[in-house]
Write a protein that holds these residues in place. Structure first.
Motif, mmCIF file in Angstrom:
data_model
loop_
_atom_site.group_PDB
_atom_site.id
_atom_site.type_symbol
_atom_site.label_atom_id
_atom_site.label_comp_id
_atom_site.label_asym_id
_atom_site.label_seq_id
_atom_site.Cartn_x
_atom_site.Cartn_y
_atom_site.Cartn_z
ATOM 1 N N THR A 1 -23.573 85.859 65.369
ATOM 2 C CA THR A 1 -22.922 84.896 64.629
ATOM 3 C C THR A 1 -23.483 84.638 63.601
ATOM 4 O O THR A 1 -23.158 84.600 62.572
ATOM 5 C CB THR A 1 -22.388 83.889 65.663
ATOM 6 O OG1 THR A 1 -21.453 84.117 66.523
ATOM 7 C CG2 THR A 1 -21.828 82.639 64.572
ATOM 8 N N GLY B 1 -23.936 86.811 60.829
ATOM 9 C CA GLY B 1 -22.544 87.326 60.075
ATOM 10 C C GLY B 1 -21.705 88.417 60.720
ATOM 11 O O GLY B 1 -20.860 88.886 59.967
ATOM 12 N N ILE B 2 -21.817 88.453 61.909
ATOM 13 C CA ILE B 2 -20.991 89.484 62.712
ATOM 14 C C ILE B 2 -19.891 88.931 63.340
ATOM 15 O O ILE B 2 -20.167 87.868 64.094
ATOM 16 C CB ILE B 2 -21.781 90.348 63.799
ATOM 17 C CG1 ILE B 2 -22.824 91.141 63.093
ATOM 18 C CG2 ILE B 2 -20.863 91.175 64.658
ATOM 19 C CD1 ILE B 2 -23.391 92.229 64.164
ATOM 20 N N SER B 3 -18.557 89.237 63.073
ATOM 21 C CA SER B 3 -17.409 88.485 63.532
ATOM 22 C C SER B 3 -17.260 88.431 65.003
ATOM 23 O O SER B 3 -17.726 89.613 65.581
ATOM 24 C CB SER B 3 -16.297 89.092 62.955
ATOM 25 O OG SER B 3 -14.957 88.681 63.625
ATOM 26 N N ARG B 4 -16.865 87.447 65.505
ATOM 27 C CA ARG B 4 -16.639 87.292 66.975
ATOM 28 C C ARG B 4 -15.712 88.566 67.440
ATOM 29 O O ARG B 4 -15.629 89.100 68.351
ATOM 30 C CB ARG B 4 -16.009 86.036 67.552
ATOM 31 C CG ARG B 4 -15.862 85.980 68.991
ATOM 32 C CD ARG B 4 -15.520 84.639 69.451
ATOM 33 N NE ARG B 4 -15.585 84.479 70.875
ATOM 34 C CZ ARG B 4 -15.264 83.245 71.343
ATOM 35 N NH1 ARG B 4 -14.983 82.214 70.792
ATOM 36 N NH2 ARG B 4 -15.106 83.070 72.581
ATOM 37 N N THR B 5 -14.871 89.213 66.454
ATOM 38 C CA THR B 5 -13.797 90.180 66.897
ATOM 39 C C THR B 5 -14.425 91.419 67.435
ATOM 40 O O THR B 5 -14.114 92.303 68.238
ATOM 41 C CB THR B 5 -13.050 90.582 65.657
ATOM 42 O OG1 THR B 5 -12.386 89.563 65.010
ATOM 43 C CG2 THR B 5 -12.156 91.800 66.129
ATOM 44 N N TYR B 6 -15.835 91.799 66.699
ATOM 45 C CA TYR B 6 -16.429 92.838 67.223
ATOM 46 C C TYR B 6 -17.963 92.635 67.945
ATOM 47 O O TYR B 6 -18.614 93.789 68.284
ATOM 48 C CB TYR B 6 -17.241 93.503 65.893
ATOM 49 C CG TYR B 6 -16.027 93.858 64.876
ATOM 50 C CD1 TYR B 6 -15.342 95.253 65.289
ATOM 51 C CD2 TYR B 6 -15.842 93.125 63.767
ATOM 52 C CE1 TYR B 6 -14.240 95.481 64.376
ATOM 53 C CE2 TYR B 6 -14.835 93.686 63.106
ATOM 54 C CZ TYR B 6 -13.757 94.658 63.130
ATOM 55 O OH TYR B 6 -12.809 94.980 62.504
ATOM 56 N N GLN B 7 -18.085 91.435 68.344
ATOM 57 C CA GLN B 7 -19.497 91.036 69.097
ATOM 58 C C GLN B 7 -19.262 91.551 70.526
ATOM 59 O O GLN B 7 -20.530 91.847 71.021
ATOM 60 C CB GLN B 7 -19.378 89.518 69.331
ATOM 61 C CG GLN B 7 -19.871 88.833 67.895
ATOM 62 C CD GLN B 7 -20.022 87.368 67.950
ATOM 63 O OE1 GLN B 7 -20.164 86.568 69.163
ATOM 64 N NE2 GLN B 7 -20.191 86.665 67.022
ATOM 65 N N LYS C 1 -26.729 96.441 61.467
ATOM 66 C CA LYS C 1 -25.326 96.427 60.544
ATOM 67 C C LYS C 1 -25.222 97.545 59.604
ATOM 68 O O LYS C 1 -24.178 98.234 59.330
ATOM 69 C CB LYS C 1 -25.385 95.085 59.823
ATOM 70 C CG LYS C 1 -24.761 93.932 60.940
ATOM 71 C CD LYS C 1 -25.295 92.473 60.306
ATOM 72 C CE LYS C 1 -24.239 92.263 59.213
ATOM 73 N NZ LYS C 1 -24.267 90.906 58.521
ATOM 74 N N ILE D 1 -18.895 81.482 67.907
ATOM 75 C CA ILE D 1 -17.793 81.602 67.079
ATOM 76 C C ILE D 1 -17.942 82.208 65.799
ATOM 77 O O ILE D 1 -19.059 81.899 64.968
ATOM 78 C CB ILE D 1 -17.358 79.852 66.764
ATOM 79 C CG1 ILE D 1 -17.179 78.999 67.872
ATOM 80 C CG2 ILE D 1 -16.062 79.896 65.604
ATOM 81 C CD1 ILE D 1 -16.863 77.628 67.501
ATOM 82 N N GLY D 2 -17.514 83.098 65.282
ATOM 83 C CA GLY D 2 -17.353 84.140 64.379
ATOM 84 C C GLY D 2 -16.593 84.069 63.260
ATOM 85 O O GLY D 2 -15.357 83.453 63.352
#
Length: 206
Positions: free
Chosen positions: A96, A99-105, A173, A205-206
């Protein structure tokens, strides 16, 4: 008070298998029985190093090892201290922050578990004489260079094996953006189309 000599009973009975680590003499050669060689680039930073440190202390106490070797080992000691095994929530929070969205974590956490066991200091020497580094096992053939900045990530491979995984995340990334998660064979085997690690209670939280 007499000096306390470490007991050999406290040491693991088997020596570390160093076939997957970089050694000063031969990257694919384990050290001779009873000896812990100085690690090239301080790359052997996990369980193997802790075993070596214990044996080093025993050899020091029994005066079986030159102090010059002790000095060289101590140079690498800070790198040992900087090694870290992450939890999945600790990794999620770092993702997070970078800058990695929670969708892809979930995919990133699954990847790290699959390739390194969440070990920020893991180094694996491969048959093609390259090595993979860090929590995401980034390979030196294409993405980083040993001893100087280079590769497509413009990073030193050594900077990918510390407890601060910012560089490892940044480079990963770049890899994912260029080649997707399929770049990692272990992601294909362990994560693709499978249930991902549950990080819903990690507060990432992303």
């Amino acid at each position: 008070m007499a000096d306390v000599v470490p007991s050999s009973r406290s040491l693991p009975e088997t020596r570390p298998d160093c076939s997957n680590t970089l050694y000063a003499v031969n990257p694919l050669e384990s050290p001779p029985e009873g000896h812990c060689q100085v690690f090239a680039l301080c790359a052997c930073l996990t369980y193997k190093t802790r075993v070596c440190a214990a044996r080093l202390a025993l050899q020091m106490a029994t005066k079986q090892i030159p102090w010059t070797i002790v000095g060289l080992f101590l140079i690498c000691l800070p790198a040992v201290i900087n090694a870290k095994i992450y939890t999945k929530c600790e990794l999620a929070k770092q993702l997070t922050a970078n800058g990695i969205s929670r969708t892809y974590q979930g995919h990133w956490v699954c990847l790290a578990i699959a390739v390194s066991g969440l070990d920020s200091a893991k180094t694996t020497t491969l048959p093609n004489q390259t090595a993979s580094y860090g929590i995401f096992q980034i390979n030196s053939k294409e993405w980083c260079r040993v001893g100087y900045k280079g590769g497509k990530c413009n990073m030193k491979c050594e900077d990918l094996v510390t407890d601060n995984i910012t560089n490892a995340i940044k480079c990963s990334k770049i890899i994912q953006q260029q080649n997707g998660f399929n770049e990692w064979v272990m992601w294909q085997k362990k994560c693709k189309g499978k249930d991902l690690p549950d990080i819903t209670n990690c507060g990432a939280i992303g």
